[in-house]
Design an enzyme around this catalytic site. Structure first.
Site, mmCIF file in Angstrom:
data_model
loop_
_atom_site.group_PDB
_atom_site.id
_atom_site.type_symbol
_atom_site.label_atom_id
_atom_site.label_comp_id
_atom_site.label_asym_id
_atom_site.label_seq_id
_atom_site.Cartn_x
_atom_site.Cartn_y
_atom_site.Cartn_z
ATOM 1 N N GLU A 17 0.852 -1.193 0.000
ATOM 2 C CA GLU A 17 0.000 0.000 0.000
ATOM 3 C C GLU A 17 0.885 1.239 0.000
ATOM 4 O OE1 GLU A 17 -3.530 0.853 2.780
ATOM 5 O OE2 GLU A 17 -2.056 2.343 3.421
ATOM 6 N N ALA A 51 -7.018 9.230 2.996
ATOM 7 C CA ALA A 51 -6.921 8.569 4.305
ATOM 8 C C ALA A 51 -6.336 9.500 5.358
ATOM 9 C CB ALA A 51 -6.073 7.309 4.205
ATOM 10 N N ALA A 125 -19.799 0.870 3.321
ATOM 11 C CA ALA A 125 -18.995 0.394 2.187
ATOM 12 C C ALA A 125 -19.809 -0.540 1.291
ATOM 13 C CB ALA A 125 -17.748 -0.307 2.717
ATOM 14 N N HIS A 149 -13.929 -3.614 13.961
ATOM 15 C CA HIS A 149 -13.859 -2.183 13.633
ATOM 16 C C HIS A 149 -14.079 -1.379 14.915
ATOM 17 C CE1 HIS A 149 -15.451 1.721 12.035
ATOM 18 N NE2 HIS A 149 -14.420 1.545 11.231
ATOM 19 N N LYS A 165 -20.716 -7.578 2.905
ATOM 20 C CA LYS A 165 -19.868 -6.963 1.860
ATOM 21 C C LYS A 165 -19.622 -7.960 0.738
ATOM 22 C CE LYS A 165 -17.043 -4.286 5.020
ATOM 23 N NZ LYS A 165 -15.865 -3.428 5.197
HETATM 24 P P1 FAD Z 1 -17.970 -0.338 6.589
HETATM 25 O O1 FAD Z 1 -17.745 -1.730 6.189
HETATM 26 O O2 FAD Z 1 -19.106 0.396 5.956
HETATM 27 O O3 FAD Z 1 -18.162 -0.323 8.181
HETATM 28 C C1 FAD Z 1 -18.358 0.908 8.891
HETATM 29 C C2 FAD Z 1 -19.006 0.617 10.242
HETATM 30 O O4 FAD Z 1 -20.328 0.116 10.020
HETATM 31 C C3 FAD Z 1 -18.291 -0.465 11.051
HETATM 32 O O5 FAD Z 1 -18.378 -0.179 12.412
HETATM 33 C C4 FAD Z 1 -19.017 -1.723 10.707
HETATM 34 O O6 FAD Z 1 -18.933 -2.691 11.744
HETATM 35 C C5 FAD Z 1 -20.450 -1.217 10.496
HETATM 36 N N1 FAD Z 1 -21.128 -1.999 9.464
HETATM 37 C C6 FAD Z 1 -20.562 -2.566 8.348
HETATM 38 N N2 FAD Z 1 -21.486 -3.236 7.652
HETATM 39 C C7 FAD Z 1 -22.643 -3.098 8.323
HETATM 40 C C8 FAD Z 1 -23.962 -3.580 8.110
HETATM 41 N N3 FAD Z 1 -24.253 -4.374 7.052
HETATM 42 N N4 FAD Z 1 -24.931 -3.219 8.981
HETATM 43 C C9 FAD Z 1 -24.647 -2.437 10.049
HETATM 44 N N5 FAD Z 1 -23.411 -1.966 10.328
HETATM 45 C C10 FAD Z 1 -22.426 -2.284 9.465
HETATM 46 N N6 FAD Z 1 -9.834 5.217 4.869
HETATM 47 C C11 FAD Z 1 -9.718 6.237 3.984
HETATM 48 O O7 FAD Z 1 -10.283 7.315 4.204
HETATM 49 N N7 FAD Z 1 -8.979 6.088 2.817
HETATM 50 C C12 FAD Z 1 -8.333 4.933 2.508
HETATM 51 O O8 FAD Z 1 -7.676 4.839 1.486
HETATM 52 C C13 FAD Z 1 -8.443 3.840 3.438
HETATM 53 N N8 FAD Z 1 -7.845 2.651 3.174
HETATM 54 C C14 FAD Z 1 -8.044 1.587 4.026
HETATM 55 C C15 FAD Z 1 -7.498 0.334 3.690
HETATM 56 C C16 FAD Z 1 -7.698 -0.761 4.534
HETATM 57 C C17 FAD Z 1 -7.136 -2.120 4.147
HETATM 58 C C18 FAD Z 1 -8.441 -0.617 5.739
HETATM 59 C C19 FAD Z 1 -8.636 -1.794 6.665
HETATM 60 C C20 FAD Z 1 -8.975 0.629 6.078
HETATM 61 C C21 FAD Z 1 -8.803 1.737 5.230
HETATM 62 N N9 FAD Z 1 -9.362 2.982 5.509
HETATM 63 C C22 FAD Z 1 -9.226 4.031 4.628
HETATM 64 C C23 FAD Z 1 -10.088 3.203 6.771
HETATM 65 C C24 FAD Z 1 -11.624 2.949 6.651
HETATM 66 O O9 FAD Z 1 -12.192 3.919 5.802
HETATM 67 C C25 FAD Z 1 -12.215 3.012 8.046
HETATM 68 O O10 FAD Z 1 -11.784 1.921 8.818
HETATM 69 C C26 FAD Z 1 -13.717 3.227 8.145
HETATM 70 O O11 FAD Z 1 -14.031 3.676 9.463
HETATM 71 C C27 FAD Z 1 -14.554 1.981 7.870
HETATM 72 O O12 FAD Z 1 -14.500 1.651 6.555
HETATM 73 P P2 FAD Z 1 -15.169 0.271 6.014
HETATM 74 O O13 FAD Z 1 -15.054 0.267 4.565
HETATM 75 O O14 FAD Z 1 -14.687 -0.889 6.776
HETATM 76 O O15 FAD Z 1 -16.712 0.567 6.429
#
Ligand code: FAD
Length: 290
Positions: A17, A51, A125, A149, A165
């Site tokens: 990354e 990020a 997401a 998370h 997802k």
């Molecule tokens: P989601 O999967 O949407 O989850 C967000 C919250 O909602 C979590 O608490 C989860 O438990 C909850 N949730 C998920 N699905 C559901 C559901 N179906 N029903 C109810 N609740 C749910 N951030 C940046 O800004 N830019 C980047 O480039 C970046 N790169 C990253 C790369 C990696 C490998 C990782 C692990 C993280 C990265 N992040 C980045 C950070 C990320 O944006 C944060 O961790 C963010 O808070 C959660 O993103 P997510 O896609 O996991 O969200």
């Protein structure tokens, strides 16, 4: 090339990354790193998007294009949905597609500190994953969390969210950084039991300094093993020795993951040439990897 297909081989996929640098000098360091890893190419390189609260520019797309065209390395373009409208995301996806980028890491993004209720057309997401699949023939990665998370209540929620997802179209997962391999193994086991079948790559970050690790663990909730805390304490006044000891800790983590048959290792390189080169060389030298 669709990145998820790389995971169909039996060897672990080794990827990196990078992040768009804030300053001109940072761009030079990133270019140096890319030159150095050219001969020991990673399977792909992911490029972060806004990020850590940095402002979003089109640098992610520029770097992704540069990787593909001039370095011959497949890019994985990160994209977040928090605070963006459907129209904005449709336009961004069209630009990414027009630039020939085929792989996305789809994320929600962190909630802004000033507005924890921030509304969005795509609140999670999984919502953007489904939309991106509809807008283009992208191979899509999503994030997973070995220690859960930071906003989430239970382990079962963690697995249910991964399953959601995957159902929305995620082709593989990349994990948040972690320092206890057991937490990664537990997450993978729980996810598999919950019906997650796609590959799950492990996110590994060699720490660079005490300040950096403190910031990271507060942001993402990863825990530090006492072995690592002792290393940080022992070498606090010797930055080079700390970096070397932390790199060795990360390499030992990678070896253990490979011995456990991990699908892939995604190295949070922090744009550091030495880190990227050392880890890639070590993994390529000691093991057959993609
Ligand atoms: P989601 O999967 O949407 O989850 C967000 C919250 O909602 C979590 O608490 C989860 O438990 C909850 N949730 C998920 N699905 C559901 C559901 N179906 N029903 C109810 N609740 C749910 N951030 C940046 O800004 N830019 C980047 O480039 C970046 N790169 C990253 C790369 C990696 C490998 C990782 C692990 C993280 C990265 N992040 C980045 C950070 C990320 O944006 C944060 O961790 C963010 O808070 C959660 O993103 P997510 O896609 O996991 O969200």
């Amino acid at each position: 090339m669709k990145i998820h297909q790389l995971y169909e081989n039996s060897e672990p996929v080794i990827s990196l990354e990078v992040f768009p640098p804030k300053k001109e000098s940072g761009l030079h360091t990133l270019q140096t790193m890319l030159e150095q890893v050219k001969t020991i190419q990673p399977a792909y390189i992911s490029v972060t998007y806004g990020a850590g609260g940095t402002s979003v520019s089109n640098q992610t797309l520029e770097i992704a294009q540069m990787l593909k065209k001039t370095q011959g390395i497949e890019p994985l373009h990160h994209l977040t949905c928090i605070g963006k409208s459907k129209d904005e995301l449709q336009k961004i996806l069209a630009e990414i597609k027009a630039a020939g980028i085929e792989n996305l890491l789809v994320l929600r993004g962190d909630l802004p500190e000033t507005d924890q209720t921030c509304v969005s057309d795509f609140p999670l997401a999984k919502d953007l994953i489904a939309f991106a699949k509809q807008e283009g023939d992208f191979s899509i990665a999503a994030a997973c969390y070995p220690e859960g998370h930071i906003e989430q209540a239970s382990d079962q929620e963690n697995f249910d969210h991964l399953k959601a997802k995957q159902a929305a179209g995620a082709d593989f997962f990349i994990s948040q950084l972690f320092f206890h391999n057991d937490s990664f193994y537990r997450m993978v086991e729980g996810a598999r039991k919950a019906g997650v079948t796609v590959p799950i790559a492990a996110g590994i970050m060699p720490i660079m300094s005490r300040t950096q690790v403190e910031k990271m663990i507060f942001m993402c909730g990863a825990s530090l093993p006492s072995k690592l805390i002792k290393l940080i304490h022992r070498y606090e006044q010797q930055p080079e020795a700390l970096r070397q000891a932390a790199l060795e800790y990360a390499l030992a983590q990678c070896e253990d993951l490979i011995a456990h048959g991990v699908d892939g290792i995604h190295l949070y390189s922090m744009n550091q040439p030495v880190v990227a080169k050392t880890v890639l060389q070590h993994l390529r030298g000691g093991h057959a990897c993609n």
